[in-house]
Design a protein around this motif. Structure first.
Motif, PDB file in Angstrom:
ATOM      1  N   SER A 195       0.809  -1.306  -0.012  1.00  0.00           N
ATOM      2  CA  SER A 195      -0.021  -0.188  -0.043  1.00  0.00           C
ATOM      3  C   SER A 195       0.960   1.192  -0.102  1.00  0.00           C
ATOM      4  O   SER A 195       0.543   2.447   0.579  1.00  0.00           O
ATOM      5  N   GLY A 196       2.102   1.104  -0.471  1.00  0.00           N
ATOM      6  CA  GLY A 196       2.824   2.352  -0.598  1.00  0.00           C
ATOM      7  C   GLY A 196       2.727   3.231  -1.969  1.00  0.00           C
ATOM      8  O   GLY A 196       1.411   3.157  -2.384  1.00  0.00           O
ATOM      9  N   ALA A 197       3.492   3.829  -2.251  1.00  0.00           N
ATOM     10  CA  ALA A 197       3.354   4.744  -3.567  1.00  0.00           C
ATOM     11  C   ALA A 197       2.976   4.404  -4.769  1.00  0.00           C
ATOM     12  O   ALA A 197       2.029   4.768  -5.451  1.00  0.00           O
ATOM     13  N   SER A 198       3.697   2.888  -5.040  1.00  0.00           N
ATOM     14  CA  SER A 198       3.058   2.464  -6.604  1.00  0.00           C
ATOM     15  C   SER A 198       1.841   1.940  -6.209  1.00  0.00           C
ATOM     16  O   SER A 198       0.906   1.875  -7.303  1.00  0.00           O
ATOM     17  N   ARG A 251      -0.228  -3.979   5.072  1.00  0.00           N
ATOM     18  CA  ARG A 251       0.510  -3.846   6.306  1.00  0.00           C
ATOM     19  C   ARG A 251       0.428  -2.861   6.997  1.00  0.00           C
ATOM     20  O   ARG A 251       0.407  -2.491   8.015  1.00  0.00           O
ATOM     21  N   THR A 252       0.973  -1.590   6.462  1.00  0.00           N
ATOM     22  CA  THR A 252       0.774  -0.281   6.918  1.00  0.00           C
ATOM     23  C   THR A 252       0.153   0.882   6.181  1.00  0.00           C
ATOM     24  O   THR A 252       0.454   0.738   4.954  1.00  0.00           O
ATOM     25  N   ALA A 253      -0.689   1.340   6.825  1.00  0.00           N
ATOM     26  CA  ALA A 253      -1.555   2.599   6.393  1.00  0.00           C
ATOM     27  C   ALA A 253      -0.663   3.599   6.189  1.00  0.00           C
ATOM     28  O   ALA A 253       0.474   3.933   6.773  1.00  0.00           O
ATOM     29  N   ASN A 254      -0.696   4.638   5.192  1.00  0.00           N
ATOM     30  CA  ASN A 254      -0.021   5.908   4.596  1.00  0.00           C
ATOM     31  C   ASN A 254      -0.834   7.103   5.031  1.00  0.00           C
ATOM     32  O   ASN A 254      -2.004   6.864   4.363  1.00  0.00           O
ATOM     33  N   TYR A 255      -0.094   8.084   5.016  1.00  0.00           N
ATOM     34  CA  TYR A 255      -0.700   9.288   5.116  1.00  0.00           C
ATOM     35  C   TYR A 255      -0.423   9.722   3.477  1.00  0.00           C
ATOM     36  O   TYR A 255       0.653   9.584   3.034  1.00  0.00           O
ATOM     37  N   ILE A 256      -1.502  10.105   2.981  1.00  0.00           N
ATOM     38  CA  ILE A 256      -1.550  10.323   1.361  1.00  0.00           C
ATOM     39  C   ILE A 256      -2.205  11.893   1.196  1.00  0.00           C
ATOM     40  O   ILE A 256      -3.311  12.110   1.889  1.00  0.00           O
ATOM     41  N   LEU A 307      -7.542   2.781   7.046  1.00  0.00           N
ATOM     42  CA  LEU A 307      -6.626   3.448   6.086  1.00  0.00           C
ATOM     43  C   LEU A 307      -5.804   4.540   6.817  1.00  0.00           C
ATOM     44  O   LEU A 307      -5.040   5.367   6.359  1.00  0.00           O
ATOM     45  N   ILE A 308      -6.441   4.907   8.065  1.00  0.00           N
ATOM     46  CA  ILE A 308      -5.491   5.936   9.010  1.00  0.00           C
ATOM     47  C   ILE A 308      -4.539   5.461   9.915  1.00  0.00           C
ATOM     48  O   ILE A 308      -4.619   4.474  10.570  1.00  0.00           O
ATOM     49  N   PRO A 309      -3.088   5.768   9.498  1.00  0.00           N
ATOM     50  CA  PRO A 309      -2.039   5.489  10.147  1.00  0.00           C
ATOM     51  C   PRO A 309      -2.178   5.420  11.574  1.00  0.00           C
ATOM     52  O   PRO A 309      -2.336   6.578  12.213  1.00  0.00           O
ATOM     53  N   LYS A 310      -1.797   4.529  12.271  1.00  0.00           N
ATOM     54  CA  LYS A 310      -1.774   4.463  13.775  1.00  0.00           C
ATOM     55  C   LYS A 310      -0.318   4.246  14.542  1.00  0.00           C
ATOM     56  O   LYS A 310      -0.213   4.532  15.466  1.00  0.00           O
ATOM     57  N   ASP A 311       0.654   3.750  13.379  1.00  0.00           N
ATOM     58  CA  ASP A 311       1.871   3.576  14.169  1.00  0.00           C
ATOM     59  C   ASP A 311       3.073   4.289  13.481  1.00  0.00           C
ATOM     60  O   ASP A 311       4.131   3.985  13.929  1.00  0.00           O
ATOM     61  N   HIS A 312       2.834   5.513  12.921  1.00  0.00           N
ATOM     62  CA  HIS A 312       4.095   6.402  12.756  1.00  0.00           C
ATOM     63  C   HIS A 312       3.760   7.486  12.584  1.00  0.00           C
ATOM     64  O   HIS A 312       2.552   8.119  12.274  1.00  0.00           O
ATOM     65  N   PRO A 313       4.663   8.692  12.777  1.00  0.00           N
ATOM     66  CA  PRO A 313       4.129  10.033  12.567  1.00  0.00           C
ATOM     67  C   PRO A 313       4.112  10.605  11.224  1.00  0.00           C
ATOM     68  O   PRO A 313       4.453   9.921  10.345  1.00  0.00           O
ATOM     69  N   PHE A 314       3.230  11.593  10.929  1.00  0.00           N
ATOM     70  CA  PHE A 314       3.192  11.878   9.692  1.00  0.00           C
ATOM     71  C   PHE A 314       4.443  12.487   9.020  1.00  0.00           C
ATOM     72  O   PHE A 314       5.024  13.388   9.885  1.00  0.00           O
ATOM     73  N   GLY A 315       4.893  12.421   7.882  1.00  0.00           N
ATOM     74  CA  GLY A 315       6.136  12.995   7.280  1.00  0.00           C
ATOM     75  C   GLY A 315       7.273  12.221   7.416  1.00  0.00           C
ATOM     76  O   GLY A 315       8.328  12.380   6.709  1.00  0.00           O
ATOM     77  N   ASN A 329       5.617  10.081   1.672  1.00  0.00           N
ATOM     78  CA  ASN A 329       4.073  10.530   1.547  1.00  0.00           C
ATOM     79  C   ASN A 329       3.739  10.431   0.093  1.00  0.00           C
ATOM     80  O   ASN A 329       4.128  11.546  -0.747  1.00  0.00           O
ATOM     81  N   PRO A 330       2.917   9.391  -0.043  1.00  0.00           N
ATOM     82  CA  PRO A 330       2.494   9.368  -1.603  1.00  0.00           C
ATOM     83  C   PRO A 330       1.541  10.519  -1.820  1.00  0.00           C
ATOM     84  O   PRO A 330       0.766  10.893  -0.924  1.00  0.00           O
ATOM     85  N   LEU A 331       1.555  11.009  -3.123  1.00  0.00           N
ATOM     86  CA  LEU A 331       0.302  11.771  -3.690  1.00  0.00           C
ATOM     87  C   LEU A 331      -0.611  10.864  -4.010  1.00  0.00           C
ATOM     88  O   LEU A 331      -0.587   9.877  -4.891  1.00  0.00           O
ATOM     89  N   ASP A 332      -1.856  11.399  -3.854  1.00  0.00           N
ATOM     90  CA  ASP A 332      -3.267  10.409  -4.257  1.00  0.00           C
ATOM     91  C   ASP A 332      -4.026  11.428  -5.437  1.00  0.00           C
ATOM     92  O   ASP A 332      -4.432  12.273  -5.509  1.00  0.00           O
TER      93      ASP A 332
END
Length: 559
Positions: A192-195, A215-220, A325-333, A337-340
């Motif tokens: 669920s990364g940038a690609s 596995r890991t949600a991302n801020y997008i 889809l909301i990240p719980k395990d890491h700070p933003f940035g 940071n993929p673009l949506d």
């Protein structure tokens, strides 16, 4: 596997060998051959120029840097004559641009395509490198420059049973050049990364069913892609020198500037207004142009995360899916940071599903699909591995690079990369890594950092030749200092708190070490220039060393 011996060739003798023909390799060839007059060979695994972009052809693959700065600025005519079609160019347009560059400067005549470099070995007695290829060719050179890129070694996790799957499998980093039609297919996407963020909406538009295993949600944040206003284009066309100067002196190689006031210092109304404005503008404004304290303070970071969490809940209709889809395990940035361009909205479609594999991991790939740890089975016609890369060190570690005393680079780097400036490594004379680990590299708009490194390598080599000097390499003391400094400044931020490929966390067994450098583009450039002006601090030229000054290990952001 064929047992046929490779064809034998006479050894070629050149001044320099460049590995890779993407952004880095093409400009490095132009610099060495056309500006310095060196006999130079380039070896490229692909059958054409492009580097990472030669291989990245998955649906939706595009740059996440604005097109007007996602290219070379060293030549004003080149910069002015190329017109991009939209804000964020797709991979085919980037390849077209690089093909234009290769044609414009007659570069392909010195590039050997379809050829992988197997080894590079330094001969101490001769003071030269011997490079071998999978085509059976041997070349000796005074200088070897790695232009392999930071994200070119595809990573497929060692799932049990991959070879038993009866359907088709694809990796986003090794996509079929003819494209893939998923019409009528049930598709499983792992990652669920940038690609994945770029590909999922387009695959969903074709597939009967798409299931994304996250596995890991991302801020997008929104790309807000589209054609650029003609007036904006015209203004930029008239400002080549200004744009070039600003991005070279910037933090990240963009015309983006961190706010003087921190997120924690702004009022709720001020912060909400700024974040909403940046959200609507699209691109990296919220990440690289908002608040500096989000990289240092959990409190400040949480304030921005709260805004982004609300945006995800607004976009995704099903509350349970939104929460996944909301990240719980890491700070933003602190994670890429993929673009949506419609990723979140894709999960509103009835045929698109999201499965959390952090709490319930993938146990095995099966003949018909895959099985999770709890025994749940999924059936697919195709599997897409959007599982990223063995970043930064991976491409170099796949080549047998041996320096003084036969030391193997990947063994030296077994506990993490060891470089000086992310450009050189002690014991490997005249070997340079463009945007290598422990340089700003992936935390910047890459063409800006690539140009800076290529220019700097050219400056080093020109100076060596003017002196009549044979070899240059960093001192062990300078390298040790740089490695310590690199980790110390990272540890002053929130970056190491996130399990990211910046930290090598996506590769089982890879050492946990922050691999980019946080000096930022402009300050790093100034530091490199001062090192050169002071007689190449931290380097030994033909054995004569100049110690690195205190400024080398001073962080511009300190305080």
């Amino acid at each position: 596997m064929s047992t046929t011996s490779p064809p034998q060739h006479a050894t070629d003798t050149v001044d320099a060998v460049i590995i890779g023909a993407g952004f880095s390799g093409l400009y490095m060839l132009h610099k060495l051959r056309d500006e310095l007059g060196l006999h130079t060979r380039v070896f490229e695994t692909g059958d054409g120029v492009g580097g990472t972009w030669y291989w990245n052809r998955y649906p939706g693959a595009r740059s996440d840097s604005d097109s007007y700065i996602y290219g070379y600025t060293f030549d004003q005519g080149l910069w002015e004559e190329w017109e991009w079609s939209e804000r964020y160019p797709e991979s085919h347009e980037i390849r077209g641009y690089l093909e234009h560059v290769a044609d414009r400067f007659d570069l392909t005549e010195d590039i050997t395509f379809g050829t992988r470099v197997l080894s590079a070995t330094f001969d101490e007695a001769a003071g030269r490198w011997t490079v071998t290829t999978d085509g059976g060719e041997t070349v000796t050179a005074t200088y070897v420059i790695s232009a392999v890129g930071a994200l070119s070694a595809s990573n497929t996790p060692p799932f049990e049973g991959v070879e038993t799957f009866a359907g088709s499998t694809y990796h986003t980093g090794e996509w079929p050049h003819e494209g893939v039609d998923f019409t009528g297919q049930r598709v499983g996407m792992i990652g669920s990364g940038a690609s994945a963020v770029q590909a999922a909406p387009l695959i969903a538009a074709q597939a009967t069913e798409l299931t994304v295993f996250q596995r890991t949600a991302n801020y997008i944040v929104p790309a807000n892609n589209g054609p650029v206003d003609p007036d904006v284009k015209a203004a930029r066309l008239e400002d080549w020198s200004g744009i070039r100067e600003r991005i070279q002196q910037s933090n990240f190689g963009f015309e983006l500037y961190l706010q003087e006031k921190g997120a924690a210092d702004a009022s709720d109304e001020e912060r909400e207004a700024l974040l909403e404005d940046f959200w609507n503008r699209g691109g990296f404004h919220i990440w690289l142009g908002s608040y500096a304290d989000i990289f240092f303070s959990t409190e400040a970071n949480d304030l921005v995360r709260g805004f982004l969490d609300r945006k995800i809940r607004e976009k995704v209709h099903d509350p349970e899916t939104a929460e996944l889809l909301i990240p719980k395990d890491h700070p933003f940035g602190c994670k890429r940071n993929p673009l949506d361009s419609g990723y979140f909205e894709t999960f509103n479609e009835p045929h698109v599903h999201l499965v959390d594999v952090k709490s319930n991991p993938i146990a095995a790939i099966t003949r018909d699909g895959l099985r999770l740890a709890d025994g749940a089975e999924y059936t697919f016609d195709a599997l897409v591995f959007a599982t990223g890369f063995d970043a930064m060190t991976g491409p170099l570690n796949r080549i047998d690079i041996r320096g003084r005393g036969g030391e193997l680079l990947r063994e030296k780097w077994a506990e993490g990369p060891r470089t000086y400036l992310g450009l050189t490594s002690h014991g490997f004379p005249n070997f340079f890594t463009i945007t290598g680990p422990q340089s700003p590299s992936v935390l910047s708009n890459m063409p800006v950092s690539i140009e800076q490194h290529v220019d700097y390598i050219g400056r080093i080599i020109a100076d060596l030749r003017a002196r009549g000097a044979a070899v240059i390499e960093p001192t062990k003391e300078a390298e040790d200092g740089w490695c310590t400094y690199n980790q110390e400044i990272a540890n002053a931020t929130l970056f190491p708190t996130a399990d990211t490929w910046y930290m090598g966390a996506n590769i089982p067994g890879k050492p946990r070490q922050f691999m980019p450098n946080l000096d930022f583009v402009g300050p790093y450039r100034a530091k490199c220039d001062r090192i050169a002006e002071n007689g190449w601090e931290g380097f030994a030229i033909d054995g004569e060393a100049t110690p690195a000054g205190e400024h080398v290990y001073t962080w511009a952001l300190a305080g």
